[in-house]
Design a protein around this motif. Structure first.
Motif, mmCIF file in Angstrom:
data_model
loop_
_atom_site.group_PDB
_atom_site.id
_atom_site.type_symbol
_atom_site.label_atom_id
_atom_site.label_comp_id
_atom_site.label_asym_id
_atom_site.label_seq_id
_atom_site.Cartn_x
_atom_site.Cartn_y
_atom_site.Cartn_z
ATOM 1 N N SER A 79 0.888 -1.183 0.072
ATOM 2 C CA SER A 79 -0.090 0.011 0.007
ATOM 3 C C SER A 79 0.828 1.383 0.130
ATOM 4 N N SER B 141 2.970 1.801 -3.293
ATOM 5 C CA SER B 141 2.019 1.998 -4.612
ATOM 6 C C SER B 141 2.010 3.281 -4.649
ATOM 7 N N HIS B 142 2.394 4.161 -3.638
ATOM 8 C CA HIS B 142 2.185 5.679 -3.959
ATOM 9 C C HIS B 142 3.769 6.118 -4.461
ATOM 10 N N SER C 78 11.721 8.161 -6.599
ATOM 11 C CA SER C 78 10.078 7.846 -6.872
ATOM 12 C C SER C 78 9.937 7.838 -8.441
ATOM 13 N N TYR D 253 3.708 10.076 -5.117
ATOM 14 C CA TYR D 253 4.449 10.529 -4.154
ATOM 15 C C TYR D 253 5.904 9.809 -3.988
ATOM 16 N N LEU E 161 5.270 11.040 2.913
ATOM 17 C CA LEU E 161 5.246 11.310 1.803
ATOM 18 C C LEU E 161 5.024 12.579 1.529
ATOM 19 N N TYR F 29 5.979 14.016 -11.291
ATOM 20 C CA TYR F 29 5.186 12.836 -11.454
ATOM 21 C C TYR F 29 4.411 12.802 -12.848
ATOM 22 N N ALA G 37 -1.624 14.399 -7.545
ATOM 23 C CA ALA G 37 -2.130 13.870 -6.238
ATOM 24 C C ALA G 37 -3.082 15.069 -5.879
ATOM 25 N N VAL H 242 1.386 12.914 2.641
ATOM 26 C CA VAL H 242 0.559 11.647 3.174
ATOM 27 C C VAL H 242 1.454 11.155 4.228
ATOM 28 N N ARG I 116 -4.915 3.728 0.125
ATOM 29 C CA ARG I 116 -4.283 4.370 -0.574
ATOM 30 C C ARG I 116 -4.755 6.005 -0.710
ATOM 31 N N ALA I 117 -3.821 6.844 -0.576
ATOM 32 C CA ALA I 117 -4.345 8.335 -0.441
ATOM 33 C C ALA I 117 -4.802 8.838 -2.032
ATOM 34 N N PHE I 118 -4.440 8.254 -2.983
ATOM 35 C CA PHE I 118 -5.023 8.664 -4.510
ATOM 36 C C PHE I 118 -6.316 8.092 -4.546
#
Length: 501
Positions: free
Chosen positions: A55, A58-59, A181, A185, A198, A204, A209, A214, A493-495
């Motif tokens: 998890s 994945s950011h 990265s 993030y 993060l 990116y 985001a 996060v 996930r924050a996204f």
């Protein structure tokens, strides 16, 4: 004296970081998420733990494909994918994607990552996911063909758990503790065992985001997670005891609820340790446990008893014809007598602490009910990271281990393969079971696959390959600051979140 001074300074630094994370939780452009277990590694190829390691990862790192909150596959680095023949998958990649150091996220980078996972010298924990991959072929910068030795219909689903490292950077860095990265993030701060913060990656290549910052905080104890949520320090907690849901909702500070998860709880059996090689003994264990009673007493009816299999209804390959072992202590005693096992020997049950929803309470009930049918039982509580190392590296699980299993592809291939001979998770080593899975894995006809998985699940049930318990409820608490669609597959996930407008 030097050690005392250093400890004092470290304590001060940790306190400052904790205060900073609390302030971040209350900022409109930040979100704070509680993890139940600490992150063990930041190397995406060395973990299959979705609710913690993956998890967070994945950011930081990109995937070809992601599984969205609706549990459907969605494009990420791969704009499209298709099977061009039974043994070839083709992926079209997003142009212009790079890692933060400028390395290209192109077909060559994806090929390098697949090659790394399959390199036996690397010893990737996820290598088994890709055992059918024979070759990755760069067609052009934005097109990759993946050749498989046999048809692999679940390959795209499996890629939703596969994250990409930058090849050149990885050659001179340790990705277990360092990061570069390529996702939304980047790591701003990492205090192992405490929190990871993060910050949005300005380089990116994908959609920006919603949150600038996060923070993932490790809070193993459920009461502490709930207190942090109610105090406004945390925006999302999972693993809320079902008995606490009403209290959280009545507080007005946050909301809580439960949905069905895809995680099946079981007492995993180590068939290599006596007396677990005895089929009658294993069947007796299944009859001795009151699964309905556990669901009612521990989970307020918010869990579902296992239908004598690892799979639940959302999974491809779920067998609707199987029925649970009924609670029958007398039958259990008969089978124990039939087994000829010396009941004076101690049976050890391991349980990873602060990992599974009310898992400690469930383990106490299991031990009590096994004692009621005449067994001598010892409970060993163990920290989750140590438990995973004991299971996967030392290969030395106790006779029984209370564990929850899920597979985010929501496909029988991934879930059942954890019990296939040669798999790092397997303690059964049943050749017949493995042969069925090998055949199902390469079968592209849906009905034929389901028929094979029905055979496999029936075999597991008849042989009492594990003590099948219940489907764990996915409980959660969420602050009023964010919007989040609850999901039952462990990804946090924050996204997947948005600030409340």
């Amino acid at each position: 004296m030097l050690h005392d001074t250093r400890a004092f300074l470290l304590a001060g630094i940790t306190s400052f970081m904790f205060a900073t994370s609390m302030a971040n939780a209350q900022s409109a452009d930040s979100v704070t998420i509680a993890l139940r277990v600490a992150v063990n590694t930041l190397d995406p190829h060395m973990s299959a733990s979705v609710g913690s390691d993956l998890s967070v990862i994945s950011h930081i790192y990109p995937a070809l494909i992601l599984r969205g909150p609706d549990l459907k596959l969605q494009p990420s680095l791969a704009q499209s994918w298709e099977m061009v023949d039974d043994n070839t998958w083709r992926f079209k990649l997003t142009p212009g994607a790079t890692f933060a150091n400028g390395e290209k996220l192109d077909a060559a980078a994806v090929k390098w990552n697949l090659d790394r996972v399959l390199d036996k010298d690397v010893g990737a924990r996820i290598a088994g996911w890709f055992s059918l991959v024979s070759e990755a072929v760069v067609v052009d910068d934005l097109t990759l063909d993946v050749k498989t030795s046999e048809p692999y219909p679940a390959f795209a689903d499996q890629l939703s758990m596969f994250f990409l490292l930058p090849p050149e950077w990885t050659k001179s860095h340790n990705p277990a503790t360092e990061t570069m990265s390529g996702g939304p993030y980047k790591v701003a701060e990492n205090v192992p065992g405490d929190h990871i913060t993060l910050e949005a990656n300005p380089d990116y290549w994908g959609e920006a985001a919603d949150f600038r910052r996060v923070t993932f905080r490790t809070i193993p104890e459920s009461g502490s997670r709930i207190a942090a949520l109610m105090a406004g320090e945390i925006d999302l907690v999972t693993g809320v005891p079902t008995t606490e849901i009403a209290r959280i909702n009545a507080s007005g500070e946050a909301s809580a609820d439960s949905i069905d998860s895809i995680r099946m709880m079981l007492a995993k059996i180590n068939h290599q340790k006596t007396p677990m090689e005895n089929r009658s003994f294993r069947q007796a264990l299944n009859y001795a446990i009151d699964k309905e009673g556990i669901v009612s007493a521990i989970f307020d009816g918010k869990a579902t008893v296992a239908n004598c299999q690892l799979l639940s209804e959302p999974y491809v390959g779920y067998n609707p014809d199987l029925k649970p072992y009924p609670y029958d202590p007398e039958k259990a005693r008969e089978l124990l007598a039939e087994s000829g096992v010396d009941l004076s020997q101690e049976i050890e049950i391991e349980v990873p602490t602060a990992t599974y929803l009310q898992g400690d309470e469930v383990t106490q009930i299991i031990a009590s009910q096994l004692q009621e049918v005449g067994l001598k039982v010892k409970i060993t509580e163990i920290e989750f990271g140590a438990f995973m190392n004991k299971q996967l590296r030392a290969r030395d699980l106790a006779q029984l281990a209370v564990q929850g299993l899920a597979w985010p592809t929501i496909d029988a291939d991934g879930m059942l393969t954890m019990f296939a001979p040669g798999n790092v998770y397997d303690y059964w080593n049943n050749a017949e079971f493995g042969a069925i899975l090998d055949k199902a894995r390469v079968t592209t006809d849906k009905d034929a696959r389901n028929a094979l998985y029905a055979d496999a699940t029936r075999l597991m049930c008849d042989e009492a390959a594990a003590v099948f318990l219940y489907l764990m409820p996915a409980t959660y608490g969420v602050s009023k600051r964010i919007e989040w669609a609850a999901r039952g597959d462990d990804w946090v996930r924050a996204f997947d979140m948005k600030p409340v407008q």
